[in-house]
Design a protein around this motif. Structure first.
Motif, PDB file in Angstrom:
ATOM      1  N   ARG A 294       0.836  -1.194   0.000  1.00  0.00           N
ATOM      2  CA  ARG A 294       0.000   0.000   0.000  1.00  0.00           C
ATOM      3  C   ARG A 294       0.876   1.251   0.000  1.00  0.00           C
ATOM      4  NH1 ARG A 294      -5.362  -1.480   1.564  1.00  0.00           N
ATOM      5  NH2 ARG A 294      -5.874   0.561   2.446  1.00  0.00           N
ATOM      6  N   THR A 295       0.410   2.303  -0.628  1.00  0.00           N
ATOM      7  CA  THR A 295       1.148   3.557  -0.712  1.00  0.00           C
ATOM      8  C   THR A 295       0.494   4.583   0.202  1.00  0.00           C
ATOM      9  OG1 THR A 295       1.818   3.125  -2.995  1.00  0.00           O
ATOM     10  CG2 THR A 295       1.923   5.413  -2.237  1.00  0.00           C
TER      11      THR A 295
ATOM     12  N   TRP B 204       1.276   5.009  -9.387  1.00  0.00           N
ATOM     13  CA  TRP B 204       0.818   4.583  -8.070  1.00  0.00           C
ATOM     14  C   TRP B 204      -0.544   5.179  -7.744  1.00  0.00           C
ATOM     15  CZ3 TRP B 204       5.962   6.420  -5.406  1.00  0.00           C
ATOM     16  CH2 TRP B 204       7.006   5.585  -5.803  1.00  0.00           C
TER      17      TRP B 204
ATOM     18  N   ASP C   6      -3.198   4.898  -1.144  1.00  0.00           N
ATOM     19  CA  ASP C   6      -4.042   4.091  -0.255  1.00  0.00           C
ATOM     20  C   ASP C   6      -4.252   4.744   1.099  1.00  0.00           C
ATOM     21  OD1 ASP C   6      -4.235   1.636  -2.003  1.00  0.00           O
ATOM     22  OD2 ASP C   6      -2.065   1.782  -1.787  1.00  0.00           O
TER      23      ASP C   6
ATOM     24  N   MET D 255      -7.328   8.111  -4.764  1.00  0.00           N
ATOM     25  CA  MET D 255      -7.704   7.066  -3.815  1.00  0.00           C
ATOM     26  C   MET D 255      -8.908   6.271  -4.321  1.00  0.00           C
ATOM     27  SD  MET D 255      -7.426   9.001  -0.128  1.00  0.00           S
ATOM     28  CE  MET D 255      -5.837   9.412   0.587  1.00  0.00           C
TER      29      MET D 255
ATOM     30  N   SER E 146      -9.352   3.002   0.882  1.00  0.00           N
ATOM     31  CA  SER E 146      -8.317   3.947   1.299  1.00  0.00           C
ATOM     32  C   SER E 146      -8.683   4.592   2.624  1.00  0.00           C
ATOM     33  CB  SER E 146      -8.130   5.035   0.232  1.00  0.00           C
ATOM     34  OG  SER E 146      -7.733   4.469  -0.994  1.00  0.00           O
TER      35      SER E 146
ATOM     36  N   SER F 188     -11.638  -1.428   8.867  1.00  0.00           N
ATOM     37  CA  SER F 188     -12.379  -1.180   7.628  1.00  0.00           C
ATOM     38  C   SER F 188     -13.787  -0.635   7.821  1.00  0.00           C
ATOM     39  CB  SER F 188     -12.432  -2.459   6.785  1.00  0.00           C
ATOM     40  OG  SER F 188     -13.027  -3.510   7.527  1.00  0.00           O
TER      41      SER F 188
END
Length: 261
Positions: free
Chosen positions: A9-10, A87, A90, A134, A138, A234
């Protein structure tokens, strides 16, 4: 062992050069994320040099980019650069912040504006620039303060953190349908370069109002931030989580204020 599920994940972290931001960047890299760390310095700050560098092909690691969070064009350049790398984003941690300790009758409008530009407008600009990159799942984490849930005496700082709460709630409502979560953490008295300049009276009074009876560490804040960035949270959005040793739970702002007179 339960995984934070952050591999690959970024995540963008502002104000990452020291203190809480550096700890968040370090924890994220260790959890397998690609971290785009930003701060005012042109070169990689000393607190980040030991972290491995990320690449287009490698998942985990750190990329450093200079950024003034109050500069809309700087945010646009960062977003364009991320998109050019191929990319998605996230996660975003709006960690950059400044303080100003003038009391109510001494504070100027300029004091309020200077702190607001970094602590509130900087976060808004980050959300506006990066939310288009996103997708569902995210997460945005805004770093507030115990000052944002109490009548803490430095009026410019306190007003900015209360405003950040409002920004966070609106963002959670508007971005929720896109599957983007927005939450806020409220650190208490944490050992950071920002708090290092506090007067001894402030430290004594604040510890007296902290049920756990000690200062917090940057790692203790970073751990909560990582949880909010991860899929383990989440179904959590619009939440405000104090990381303050219990200080905000009972108030205590008056005795701290009185100790500083």
């Amino acid at each position: 062992m339960v995984s934070l599920q952050l591999d690959g994940r970024t995540v963008v972290v502002t104000g990452a050069g020291q203190g809480q931001g550096a700890a968040e960047a370090r924890f994220l890299v260790e959890a397998g994320a690609r971290v785009i760390a930003t701060d005012l310095a042109a070169d990689v700050p000393a607190g980040l040099t030991a972290l491995p560098s990320a690449s287009v092909s490698a998942g985990a690691g750190l990329v450093y980019r200079q950024l003034d969070v109050t500069d809309a064009s700087g945010w646009s350049r960062l977003a364009g650069w991320i998109k050019a790398q191929g990319w998605a984003v996230d996660g975003l941690v709006n960690n950059a912040g400044i303080t100003q300790r003038s009391r109510l009758l001494d504070a100027s409008v300029a004091d309020l504006q200077r702190v607001y530009e970094v602590n509130v407008a900087g976060s808004l600009l980050g959300i506006q620039a990066l939310a288009p990159l996103m997708g569902g799942g995210s997460s945005i984490v805004n770093v507030g303060s115990v000052a944002g849930v109490t009548a803490h005496y430095p009026v410019a700082y306190t007003a900015s953190k209360w405003a950040l709460r409002g920004l966070s709630q609106v963002a959670a409502m508007e971005l929720g349908p896109r599957g983007i979560r927005v939450n806020t953490v409220h650190p208490g008295f944490i050992d950071t370069p920002m708090t290092a300049g506090a007067r001894p009276e402030f430290r004594v009074a604040t510890l007296a109002e902290t049920p756990l009876g000690r200062t917090g560490s940057v790692e203790e804040v970073a751990g909560v931030v990582l949880f909010l960035l991860s899929p383990l949270s989440s179904f959590v959005t619009g939440a405000e989580i104090p990381v303050d040793g219990g200080q905000a739970g009972h108030g205590g702002a008056m005795s701290v204020s009185d100790a500083m007179r």
